[in-house]
Design a protein around this motif. Sequence first.
Motif, mmCIF file in Angstrom:
data_model
loop_
_atom_site.group_PDB
_atom_site.id
_atom_site.type_symbol
_atom_site.label_atom_id
_atom_site.label_comp_id
_atom_site.label_asym_id
_atom_site.label_seq_id
_atom_site.Cartn_x
_atom_site.Cartn_y
_atom_site.Cartn_z
ATOM 1 N N THR A 176 -28.584 -42.075 -6.815
ATOM 2 C CA THR A 176 -28.487 -40.658 -6.473
ATOM 3 C C THR A 176 -29.763 -39.931 -6.905
ATOM 4 O OG1 THR A 176 -27.583 -39.922 -8.587
ATOM 5 C CG2 THR A 176 -25.999 -40.677 -6.944
ATOM 6 N N TYR A 177 -29.944 -38.706 -6.380
ATOM 7 C CA TYR A 177 -31.138 -37.931 -6.713
ATOM 8 C C TYR A 177 -31.116 -37.442 -8.148
ATOM 9 C CZ TYR A 177 -32.180 -38.100 -1.785
ATOM 10 O OH TYR A 177 -32.468 -38.559 -0.531
ATOM 11 N N SER A 178 -29.900 -37.225 -8.698
ATOM 12 C CA SER A 178 -29.810 -36.732 -10.075
ATOM 13 C C SER A 178 -30.564 -37.661 -11.031
ATOM 14 C CB SER A 178 -28.354 -36.631 -10.506
ATOM 15 O OG SER A 178 -27.622 -35.918 -9.556
ATOM 16 N N GLU A 179 -30.440 -38.988 -10.802
ATOM 17 C CA GLU A 179 -31.123 -39.929 -11.676
ATOM 18 C C GLU A 179 -32.635 -39.818 -11.518
ATOM 19 O OE1 GLU A 179 -28.889 -42.998 -10.013
ATOM 20 O OE2 GLU A 179 -27.149 -42.322 -11.148
ATOM 21 N N CYS A 180 -33.084 -39.584 -10.275
ATOM 22 C CA CYS A 180 -34.513 -39.391 -10.040
ATOM 23 C C CYS A 180 -35.022 -38.160 -10.785
ATOM 24 C CB CYS A 180 -34.796 -39.223 -8.546
ATOM 25 S SG CYS A 180 -34.819 -40.763 -7.621
ATOM 26 N N VAL A 181 -34.233 -37.073 -10.741
ATOM 27 C CA VAL A 181 -34.656 -35.848 -11.417
ATOM 28 C C VAL A 181 -34.750 -36.106 -12.916
ATOM 29 C CG1 VAL A 181 -34.096 -33.437 -11.866
ATOM 30 C CG2 VAL A 181 -33.656 -34.397 -9.629
ATOM 31 N N ALA A 182 -33.762 -36.823 -13.469
ATOM 32 C CA ALA A 182 -33.798 -37.160 -14.895
ATOM 33 C C ALA A 182 -35.051 -37.965 -15.222
ATOM 34 C CB ALA A 182 -32.546 -37.932 -15.282
ATOM 35 N N ALA A 183 -35.374 -38.944 -14.354
ATOM 36 C CA ALA A 183 -36.556 -39.779 -14.576
ATOM 37 C C ALA A 183 -37.837 -38.946 -14.481
ATOM 38 C CB ALA A 183 -36.602 -40.913 -13.553
ATOM 39 N N LEU A 184 -37.845 -37.975 -13.582
ATOM 40 C CA LEU A 184 -39.025 -37.117 -13.404
ATOM 41 C C LEU A 184 -39.245 -36.265 -14.649
ATOM 42 C CD1 LEU A 184 -41.211 -36.083 -11.457
ATOM 43 C CD2 LEU A 184 -39.556 -34.478 -10.538
ATOM 44 N N VAL A 185 -38.160 -35.691 -15.175
ATOM 45 C CA VAL A 185 -38.279 -34.834 -16.342
ATOM 46 C C VAL A 185 -38.718 -35.635 -17.569
ATOM 47 C CG1 VAL A 185 -36.990 -33.349 -17.902
ATOM 48 C CG2 VAL A 185 -36.636 -33.161 -15.450
ATOM 49 N N SER A 186 -38.268 -36.896 -17.666
ATOM 50 C CA SER A 186 -38.633 -37.710 -18.833
ATOM 51 C C SER A 186 -39.941 -38.465 -18.617
ATOM 52 C CB SER A 186 -37.510 -38.684 -19.166
ATOM 53 O OG SER A 186 -37.414 -39.660 -18.146
ATOM 54 N N ASN A 187 -40.737 -38.072 -17.632
ATOM 55 C CA ASN A 187 -42.047 -38.674 -17.358
ATOM 56 C C ASN A 187 -41.977 -40.122 -16.895
ATOM 57 O OD1 ASN A 187 -43.556 -36.403 -17.936
ATOM 58 N ND2 ASN A 187 -43.653 -36.898 -20.113
#
Lengths: 279, 221
Positions: A176-187
């Motif tokens: 899902t995109y939520s996991e991508c957003v989490a990965a983006l925020v954590s660099n």
Amino acid sequence: MTTRRWGAVAATAALALGLGACGSSDDGGGSGSGGGSNGIKIGIKFDQPGLGLKKGNDYTGMDVDVATYVAKQLGHEAGDIQWVQAPSAQRETLISTGQVDLVVATYSITDSRKEKVSFAGPYFVAGQDLLVRADDSSITGPDTLDGKKLCSVTGSTSAQKVKDKVPGVNLQEFGTYSECVAALVSNGVDALTTDDTILAGYAAQDQYKGKLKVVGQPFSEERYGIGLKKGDTALCQKVTDAIKKMIDDGEWQKIVDANLGPAGYKPPAGNPPTPDACS
Amino acid sequence: MGDILSNYDILGAFWVTIQLSVLSAVGALVLGTVLAVFRVSPVGVLRFLGSFYVNTVRNTPLTLLMLFSILGITYILQIPFSQEASRNAYWWAVVMLAVYHAAFVCEALRSGVNTIPAGQAEAARSIGLTFGQSLREVLLPQAFRGAVAPLGSTLIALIKNTTVAAVILGTAESAGLLAQITENEGASLPTFFIFALGFVILTLPLGVGITSVSRRLAVKR
């Protein structure tokens, strides 16, 4: 008869596979709920901030507002609408088995989908874009992705398009995109790619406000339509008229500003669109 | 149906499924054997470690382990296998499948050890074998033979659980490719049947084989 029975089997399988997608539609079998009531069943996303989001018993987002407006033009008050969750993989099945009357769920009009359902619209033209961290100025478009880590959803159209456009891209795919957003925020990754509307919805969420930005260089065209039963030209015509009216009387602009505006998002070129003729 | 077969690399995706299965099955067998030895060893700390591992890992959803390997270990703890995202996800998927199923392998082997009459271990000790020797020469060979059937069930479960790797691995693997085909072509029965058939081809002969092997290898008592 046989085809219909197979359709029901397919629907059951799709529901079983989609887990948790059930819940709301319990009159199964699609045995025409037309009766005396004035209800209408509309499929939307339940998990896309800014587009179609379920919070408690409230439904918010651009698709929800568009659907409410169209339903009103068709003679259904907002209270008569029964919202049904329509995950991407189940949209065609929900329509063809009659479990929903309309689907307004970031539903891009494509030729292969037109073989299974009919579309009214487009009511919005989105484009594939990139979401990056607010302090990152090194990514300005798909050409600057060399050596960057990109994230998208497994099997999605966006993931396939970016693989075609940037061969050898370093792509991490999640469910899902939520996991991508989490990965983006954590660099963990440097950019997330999908439709700019979806990206704007995430960027506008309270917990990410000011941390993420949409690049604003769309590199594809996604024409969002309203899906309905294949060949129902009468309904298609009514929905198309409703969309035209919505654009003409300024309601369209209000809906877009209210739902996608907070992220500083401006609809890309081609908006507001002219709906196609029904066929 | 024909164009689905020709437009998408379904065989390639199942080849990745087979790779994941074989690599992680080997890993799970090795790790699970070590854990089983821990759990039957005379040292209290090792027994505790073994049961702690089994109870923790067996009760954690595999999806969670998969996501943790990327979002937690790769991104936050900065321990990647490779800078290339797809390679990294592939190897972490293998590791997590092995780690998860090792707990089940361990329990299957322990049940195998439990089928051996206690007198055999006592006899082994009384002729002067150390714990290691009695394990190697007496207990484990019989435990493996007695545990063929539960190990086989674990292997079949592992093959099907490789589809969970789709949450981090993308479309290289069969469940991910199914997601892509559904996205492009819509949900259709033929597509489901193709993928279901693929897994039946992988697991059904295995099940038949395991039943006959377990019957042949069973220790006659």
